[in-house]
Design a protein around this motif. Structure first.
Motif, PDB file in Angstrom:
ATOM      1  N   GLY A  40      42.598 -25.149 -24.236  1.00  0.00           N
ATOM      2  CA  GLY A  40      43.970 -25.353 -23.803  1.00  0.00           C
ATOM      3  C   GLY A  40      44.153 -26.757 -23.255  1.00  0.00           C
ATOM      4  O   GLY A  40      43.240 -27.318 -22.639  1.00  0.00           O
ATOM      5  N   VAL A  41      45.342 -27.335 -23.445  1.00  0.00           N
ATOM      6  CA  VAL A  41      45.558 -28.719 -23.025  1.00  0.00           C
ATOM      7  C   VAL A  41      45.553 -28.865 -21.505  1.00  0.00           C
ATOM      8  O   VAL A  41      45.369 -29.967 -20.985  1.00  0.00           O
ATOM      9  CB  VAL A  41      46.887 -29.269 -23.594  1.00  0.00           C
ATOM     10  N   ALA A  42      45.741 -27.755 -20.786  1.00  0.00           N
ATOM     11  CA  ALA A  42      45.753 -27.791 -19.321  1.00  0.00           C
ATOM     12  C   ALA A  42      44.529 -27.091 -18.731  1.00  0.00           C
ATOM     13  O   ALA A  42      44.586 -26.568 -17.616  1.00  0.00           O
ATOM     14  CB  ALA A  42      47.041 -27.160 -18.787  1.00  0.00           C
ATOM     15  N   ALA A  43      43.427 -27.089 -19.462  1.00  0.00           N
ATOM     16  CA  ALA A  43      42.223 -26.396 -19.005  1.00  0.00           C
ATOM     17  C   ALA A  43      41.662 -27.016 -17.724  1.00  0.00           C
ATOM     18  O   ALA A  43      41.259 -26.293 -16.801  1.00  0.00           O
ATOM     19  CB  ALA A  43      41.164 -26.396 -20.103  1.00  0.00           C
ATOM     20  N   GLU A  44      41.618 -28.323 -17.648  1.00  0.00           N
ATOM     21  CA  GLU A  44      41.073 -28.966 -16.448  1.00  0.00           C
ATOM     22  C   GLU A  44      41.952 -28.691 -15.231  1.00  0.00           C
ATOM     23  O   GLU A  44      41.450 -28.433 -14.130  1.00  0.00           O
ATOM     24  CB  GLU A  44      40.910 -30.470 -16.676  1.00  0.00           C
ATOM     25  N   ASP A  45      43.257 -28.742 -15.419  1.00  0.00           N
ATOM     26  CA  ASP A  45      44.185 -28.398 -14.330  1.00  0.00           C
ATOM     27  C   ASP A  45      43.955 -26.953 -13.885  1.00  0.00           C
ATOM     28  O   ASP A  45      43.946 -26.658 -12.674  1.00  0.00           O
ATOM     29  CB  ASP A  45      45.622 -28.574 -14.809  1.00  0.00           C
ATOM     30  N   ALA A  46      43.752 -26.062 -14.848  1.00  0.00           N
ATOM     31  CA  ALA A  46      43.517 -24.652 -14.535  1.00  0.00           C
ATOM     32  C   ALA A  46      42.266 -24.475 -13.686  1.00  0.00           C
ATOM     33  O   ALA A  46      42.265 -23.740 -12.684  1.00  0.00           O
ATOM     34  CB  ALA A  46      43.388 -23.848 -15.831  1.00  0.00           C
ATOM     35  N   VAL A  47      41.200 -25.139 -14.077  1.00  0.00           N
ATOM     36  CA  VAL A  47      39.935 -25.020 -13.350  1.00  0.00           C
ATOM     37  C   VAL A  47      40.073 -25.541 -11.921  1.00  0.00           C
ATOM     38  O   VAL A  47      39.589 -24.916 -10.963  1.00  0.00           O
ATOM     39  CB  VAL A  47      38.818 -25.774 -14.104  1.00  0.00           C
ATOM     40  N   ASN A  48      40.746 -26.663 -11.757  1.00  0.00           N
ATOM     41  CA  ASN A  48      40.943 -27.213 -10.411  1.00  0.00           C
ATOM     42  C   ASN A  48      41.718 -26.251  -9.528  1.00  0.00           C
ATOM     43  O   ASN A  48      41.384 -26.051  -8.349  1.00  0.00           O
ATOM     44  CB  ASN A  48      41.678 -28.554 -10.490  1.00  0.00           C
ATOM     45  N   ARG A  49      42.737 -25.620 -10.095  1.00  0.00           N
ATOM     46  CA  ARG A  49      43.540 -24.661  -9.328  1.00  0.00           C
ATOM     47  C   ARG A  49      42.725 -23.408  -8.987  1.00  0.00           C
ATOM     48  O   ARG A  49      42.806 -22.887  -7.869  1.00  0.00           O
ATOM     49  CB  ARG A  49      44.782 -24.260 -10.119  1.00  0.00           C
ATOM     50  N   ALA A  50      41.940 -22.930  -9.953  1.00  0.00           N
ATOM     51  CA  ALA A  50      41.140 -21.722  -9.716  1.00  0.00           C
ATOM     52  C   ALA A  50      40.113 -21.947  -8.618  1.00  0.00           C
ATOM     53  O   ALA A  50      39.891 -21.074  -7.757  1.00  0.00           O
ATOM     54  CB  ALA A  50      40.445 -21.303 -11.009  1.00  0.00           C
ATOM     55  N   LYS A  51      39.474 -23.098  -8.639  1.00  0.00           N
ATOM     56  CA  LYS A  51      38.447 -23.387  -7.633  1.00  0.00           C
ATOM     57  C   LYS A  51      39.042 -23.491  -6.233  1.00  0.00           C
ATOM     58  O   LYS A  51      38.413 -23.071  -5.248  1.00  0.00           O
ATOM     59  CB  LYS A  51      37.717 -24.677  -7.998  1.00  0.00           C
ATOM     60  N   ASP A 112      29.683 -23.231 -23.475  1.00  0.00           N
ATOM     61  CA  ASP A 112      29.110 -24.456 -22.904  1.00  0.00           C
ATOM     62  C   ASP A 112      30.196 -25.302 -22.235  1.00  0.00           C
ATOM     63  O   ASP A 112      29.955 -25.896 -21.167  1.00  0.00           O
ATOM     64  CB  ASP A 112      28.407 -25.271 -23.989  1.00  0.00           C
ATOM     65  N   LYS A 113      31.379 -25.365 -22.858  1.00  0.00           N
ATOM     66  CA  LYS A 113      32.464 -26.131 -22.239  1.00  0.00           C
ATOM     67  C   LYS A 113      32.935 -25.454 -20.957  1.00  0.00           C
ATOM     68  O   LYS A 113      33.229 -26.126 -19.956  1.00  0.00           O
ATOM     69  CB  LYS A 113      33.631 -26.315 -23.210  1.00  0.00           C
ATOM     70  N   PHE A 114      33.017 -24.134 -20.980  1.00  0.00           N
ATOM     71  CA  PHE A 114      33.385 -23.395 -19.767  1.00  0.00           C
ATOM     72  C   PHE A 114      32.410 -23.742 -18.645  1.00  0.00           C
ATOM     73  O   PHE A 114      32.812 -23.998 -17.506  1.00  0.00           O
ATOM     74  CB  PHE A 114      33.358 -21.885 -20.048  1.00  0.00           C
ATOM     75  N   GLN A 115      31.127 -23.751 -18.972  1.00  0.00           N
ATOM     76  CA  GLN A 115      30.108 -24.057 -17.968  1.00  0.00           C
ATOM     77  C   GLN A 115      30.266 -25.479 -17.431  1.00  0.00           C
ATOM     78  O   GLN A 115      30.112 -25.714 -16.226  1.00  0.00           O
ATOM     79  CB  GLN A 115      28.714 -23.868 -18.556  1.00  0.00           C
ATOM     80  N   SER A 116      30.606 -26.419 -18.308  1.00  0.00           N
ATOM     81  CA  SER A 116      30.784 -27.798 -17.848  1.00  0.00           C
ATOM     82  C   SER A 116      32.007 -27.933 -16.949  1.00  0.00           C
ATOM     83  O   SER A 116      32.022 -28.749 -16.018  1.00  0.00           O
ATOM     84  CB  SER A 116      30.903 -28.745 -19.046  1.00  0.00           C
ATOM     85  N   LEU A 117      33.036 -27.110 -17.189  1.00  0.00           N
ATOM     86  CA  LEU A 117      34.251 -27.155 -16.383  1.00  0.00           C
ATOM     87  C   LEU A 117      34.101 -26.406 -15.063  1.00  0.00           C
ATOM     88  O   LEU A 117      34.497 -26.904 -13.998  1.00  0.00           O
ATOM     89  CB  LEU A 117      35.424 -26.562 -17.170  1.00  0.00           C
ATOM     90  N   MET A 118      33.523 -25.227 -15.122  1.00  0.00           N
ATOM     91  CA  MET A 118      33.451 -24.354 -13.950  1.00  0.00           C
ATOM     92  C   MET A 118      32.161 -24.512 -13.154  1.00  0.00           C
ATOM     93  O   MET A 118      32.065 -24.051 -12.020  1.00  0.00           O
ATOM     94  CB  MET A 118      33.588 -22.894 -14.388  1.00  0.00           C
ATOM     95  N   GLY A 119      31.133 -25.114 -13.769  1.00  0.00           N
ATOM     96  CA  GLY A 119      29.852 -25.241 -13.088  1.00  0.00           C
ATOM     97  C   GLY A 119      29.001 -23.996 -13.170  1.00  0.00           C
ATOM     98  O   GLY A 119      27.996 -23.866 -12.466  1.00  0.00           O
ATOM     99  N   ARG A 120      29.366 -23.098 -14.039  1.00  0.00           N
ATOM    100  CA  ARG A 120      28.625 -21.843 -14.245  1.00  0.00           C
ATOM    101  C   ARG A 120      29.028 -21.244 -15.578  1.00  0.00           C
ATOM    102  O   ARG A 120      30.052 -21.621 -16.158  1.00  0.00           O
ATOM    103  CB  ARG A 120      28.932 -20.837 -13.130  1.00  0.00           C
TER     104      ARG A 120
END
Length: 298
Positions: A40-51, A112-120
């Protein structure tokens, strides 16, 4: 008997507006977690908000919309390098034209991308438009989840209401019941495959018939009451699939732009229903506990 309800919001990362709406729902107790589209084009924004709010986040495996994450997708994509849509993917599968090693590679690339974004790694993975259950793909999907230690997925076997009249998609899909029945049949076939691979799925599922304006307080309460009715076990679990979020603007999607559903009022309608006092009162009077997936199998 304890009643565990996982209210999972799909398509996290699709747009900033959707991300914001899902976090709002989580903070109000209307959902228990989300699944992230890593392309998704807003995946990084999503991860920051979730964390920031410690929101339970799984992965929404997407193999039918937008741009792939991996590089080995020749049989999964069109001449423009975009994923085949669901109908085209089904046709390719029926003709034996899909390379299952490419499915494996793309799924692993998204993990693998999920892991790079979320750290797990994700503990839960489901599939965009239930493509993870398609014959042939399901076996690969279950195998990759097992290899990555993923504990749970979605298996949408839902009781269809007779003579249900659909609203928001009635002019697009003429026979939703047939489409939903196909998904339910695929879920039934997938269940033993998932079990063999040690992948947990909920006892019940609700959500096929309650998307967009088809989600009313009355219908949602009726479907959930039916799902939790009568069970011999001490604990029964149910997943409610939802699609809340503020309506998207011009920026969003997975590489092919914003769809009509994202631009409509349907997502905000779901937010209103899910956050309503009537639903919160219903959960309380029915003894339903809103929990993340991990609570069900831990």
């Amino acid at each position: 008997m304890r009643r565990f309800l996982v209210i999972n919001a799909d398509d996290f990362g699709y747009s900033v507006e959707r991300n914001e709406g899902m976090v709002t729902c989580f903070l109000s107790g209307a959902i228990s977690g989300v699944t992230l589209m890593v392309n998704g084009v807003a995946a990084e924004d999503a991860v920051n908000r979730a964390k920031k709010v410690n929101m339970p986040t799984g992965m929404h495996f997407n193999i039918i919309e937008g741009t792939p994450v991996g590089t080995k997708t020749k049989t999964l994509t069109d001449c423009n390098g975009k994923f085949l849509d669901l109908s085209s993917l089904k046709k390719a599968l029926s003709k034996g034209e899909v390379d299952m090693e490419e499915v494996r590679w793309e799924l692993q690339s998204q993990i693998d991308k999920f892991q790079s974004l979320m750290g797990r790694k994700p503990e839960h993975i489901d599939g965009h438009q239930h493509a993870h259950l398609l014959p042939g793909i399901c076996e690969v999907f279950a195998s990759v989840l097992r290899e990555n230690g993923v504990r749970s997925t979605r298996c949408p076997y839902e009781d269809l209401e007779p003579d249900h009249v659909y609203s928001w998609t009635a002019d697009v899909i003429k026979d939703l019941d047939a489409m939903f029945q196909e998904v339910i049949d695929q879920a039934s076939s997938a269940k033993p495959i998932l079990k063999e691979n040690g992948i947990w799925v909920s006892d019940r599922f609700v959500g096929l018939q309650t998307m967009g304006s088809d989600m009313t307080i009355e219908r949602l309460q009726r479907q959930l009451a039916k799902a939790f009715k009568c069970n011999e076990n001490d604990v029964i679990s149910c997943e409610l699939m939802v699609h809340p979020g503020y309506k998207s603007g011009d920026v969003g999607g997975c590489g092919i732009g914003v769809d009509d559903f994202a631009r409509s009022e349907q997502r905000e309608h779901e937010m209103n229903v899910l956050q309503s006092k009537e639903m919160q009162d219903f959960y309380r009077t029915q003894g339903i506990e809103i929990v993340p997936f991990q609570r069900c199998y831990s």
